[in-house]
Design a protein around this motif. Structure first.
Motif, PDB file in Angstrom:
ATOM      1  N   ALA A  71      -9.194 -10.197  68.275  1.00 36.72           N
ATOM      2  CA  ALA A  71      -9.116 -10.100  69.733  1.00 36.72           C
ATOM      3  C   ALA A  71      -7.756  -9.560  70.158  1.00 36.72           C
ATOM      4  O   ALA A  71      -7.649  -8.705  71.049  1.00 36.72           O
ATOM      5  CB  ALA A  71      -9.367 -11.466  70.371  1.00 36.72           C
ATOM      6  N   PHE A  72      -6.705 -10.061  69.517  1.00 36.90           N
ATOM      7  CA  PHE A  72      -5.362  -9.595  69.833  1.00 36.90           C
ATOM      8  C   PHE A  72      -5.246  -8.098  69.553  1.00 36.90           C
ATOM      9  O   PHE A  72      -4.703  -7.333  70.357  1.00 36.90           O
ATOM     10  CB  PHE A  72      -4.329 -10.372  69.008  1.00 36.90           C
ATOM     11  CG  PHE A  72      -2.905  -9.985  69.287  1.00 36.90           C
ATOM     12  CD1 PHE A  72      -2.180 -10.623  70.283  1.00 36.90           C
ATOM     13  CD2 PHE A  72      -2.281  -8.981  68.556  1.00 36.90           C
ATOM     14  CE1 PHE A  72      -0.865 -10.260  70.543  1.00 36.90           C
ATOM     15  CE2 PHE A  72      -0.965  -8.614  68.810  1.00 36.90           C
ATOM     16  CZ  PHE A  72      -0.259  -9.261  69.801  1.00 36.90           C
ATOM     17  N   GLY A  73      -5.760  -7.665  68.404  1.00 33.49           N
ATOM     18  CA  GLY A  73      -5.658  -6.265  68.023  1.00 33.49           C
ATOM     19  C   GLY A  73      -6.414  -5.345  68.969  1.00 33.49           C
ATOM     20  O   GLY A  73      -5.919  -4.274  69.332  1.00 33.49           O
ATOM     21  N   ALA A  78      -5.963  -1.149  72.910  1.00 32.04           N
ATOM     22  CA  ALA A  78      -6.481  -0.610  74.170  1.00 32.04           C
ATOM     23  C   ALA A  78      -5.354  -0.478  75.190  1.00 32.04           C
ATOM     24  O   ALA A  78      -5.245   0.535  75.897  1.00 32.04           O
ATOM     25  CB  ALA A  78      -7.588  -1.514  74.710  1.00 32.04           C
ATOM     26  N   GLY A  79      -4.501  -1.489  75.278  1.00 24.45           N
ATOM     27  CA  GLY A  79      -3.377  -1.440  76.204  1.00 24.45           C
ATOM     28  C   GLY A  79      -2.381  -0.358  75.839  1.00 24.45           C
ATOM     29  O   GLY A  79      -1.871   0.362  76.709  1.00 24.45           O
ATOM     30  N   VAL A 131      -3.370  -6.395  81.969  1.00 30.38           N
ATOM     31  CA  VAL A 131      -4.453  -6.938  81.154  1.00 30.38           C
ATOM     32  C   VAL A 131      -4.386  -6.394  79.726  1.00 30.38           C
ATOM     33  O   VAL A 131      -4.760  -7.086  78.771  1.00 30.38           O
ATOM     34  CB  VAL A 131      -5.823  -6.607  81.796  1.00 30.38           C
ATOM     35  CG1 VAL A 131      -6.965  -6.864  80.834  1.00 30.38           C
ATOM     36  CG2 VAL A 131      -6.015  -7.454  83.053  1.00 30.38           C
ATOM     37  N   GLY A 132      -3.884  -5.163  79.584  1.00 28.86           N
ATOM     38  CA  GLY A 132      -3.808  -4.555  78.270  1.00 28.86           C
ATOM     39  C   GLY A 132      -2.619  -5.002  77.441  1.00 28.86           C
ATOM     40  O   GLY A 132      -2.388  -4.461  76.363  1.00 28.86           O
ATOM     41  N   GLY A 208       4.051   2.135  75.342  1.00 25.68           N
ATOM     42  CA  GLY A 208       2.797   2.092  74.604  1.00 25.68           C
ATOM     43  C   GLY A 208       3.025   2.006  73.110  1.00 25.68           C
ATOM     44  O   GLY A 208       2.345   1.249  72.398  1.00 25.68           O
ATOM     45  N   ALA A 209       4.000   2.785  72.618  1.00 24.75           N
ATOM     46  CA  ALA A 209       4.314   2.749  71.184  1.00 24.75           C
ATOM     47  C   ALA A 209       4.844   1.387  70.782  1.00 24.75           C
ATOM     48  O   ALA A 209       4.500   0.857  69.712  1.00 24.75           O
ATOM     49  CB  ALA A 209       5.334   3.843  70.851  1.00 24.75           C
TER      50      ALA A 209
END
Length: 216
Positions: A71-73, A78-79, A131-132, A208-209
């Motif tokens: 779930a974490f991954g 996605a985020g 949320v991401g 993001g990275a």
């Protein structure tokens, strides 16, 4: 919850909210590109996301997320992908200048600002960014329980902490928006806005990275 405990919690919540994460950077760049009001309206999406996360934590589902690598991954990648997408989109944003059609009567390099995005679009971006980020809900899962008084029902205590955290977050997003709004006064030309877009886009891509590289 005693008043002394609440004061400690409020101070810690403010410190957490002040951290320059993706949402705070987005609020600052929204303020720089579209003004403080637009930044504040966009921040509504973040507050809604955090309200959802606090509710999830209060119902115990946050523990499930903290324990689930899958779930974490999923949420993390996605985020991260969404932040990179926003960064590329911001980097490539079109800026109209005097050389474009319909702007020939303007002095060379004067800036023609694009229409301000709808409040819904700004709020949606902030919501999806919050949320991401799975680390946010893990913060709630690890942070809130430290201040719970086992002698009293948890529901009321979570409600007090949730409202307090959201109030601190609202103050912080306004502060970041105001900082960005100060930058907006210096953006006088198409060249300046292109630079701002590239800085904003680069930071979002970098965020993001970093999120993609984050571990639980």
């Amino acid at each position: 919850m005693s008043f002394d405990t609440w004061l400690v919690f409020a101070g810690a919540a403010f410190a957490l909210a002040m951290a320059p994460g993706p949402n705070n950077l987005m609020a600052m760049f929204n303020g720089a590109r579209h003004g403080v009001v637009a930044s504040a309206l966009g921040g509504i999406g973040r507050l809604l996301a955090f309200t959802l996360m606090i509710t999830v934590t209060a119902t115990g589902l946050g523990v499930v997320l903290a324990a689930s690598e899958l779930a974490f991954g999923i949420i993390k990648w996605a985020g991260a992908a969404y932040l990179v997408y926003l960064g590329i989109k911001t980097w490539r944003s079109h800026v109209a200048s005097a050389s474009d059609d319909g702007a020939a009567n303007l002095p060379e390099d004067d800036l023609v600002f694009a229409a301000r995005p709808r409040a819904f679009d700004l709020a949606r971006r902030e919501f999806l960014t919050a949320v991401g980020n799975p680390k946010a809900i893990l913060i709630f899962t690890a942070f809130f329980p430290q201040f719970l008084n086992a002698q009293h029902p948890y529901g009321g205590q979570f409600a007090i902490m949730g409202v307090t955290f959201l109030a601190m977050e609202a103050c912080v997003l306004l502060a970041y928006g105001l900082v960005g709004g100060q930058v907006k006064g210096f953006v006088r030309s198409a060249r300046h806005l292109r630079i701002l877009n590239r800085v904003s886009g680069g930071v979002l891509i970098g965020a993001g990275a970093m999120l993609a590289a984050a571990r639980r």
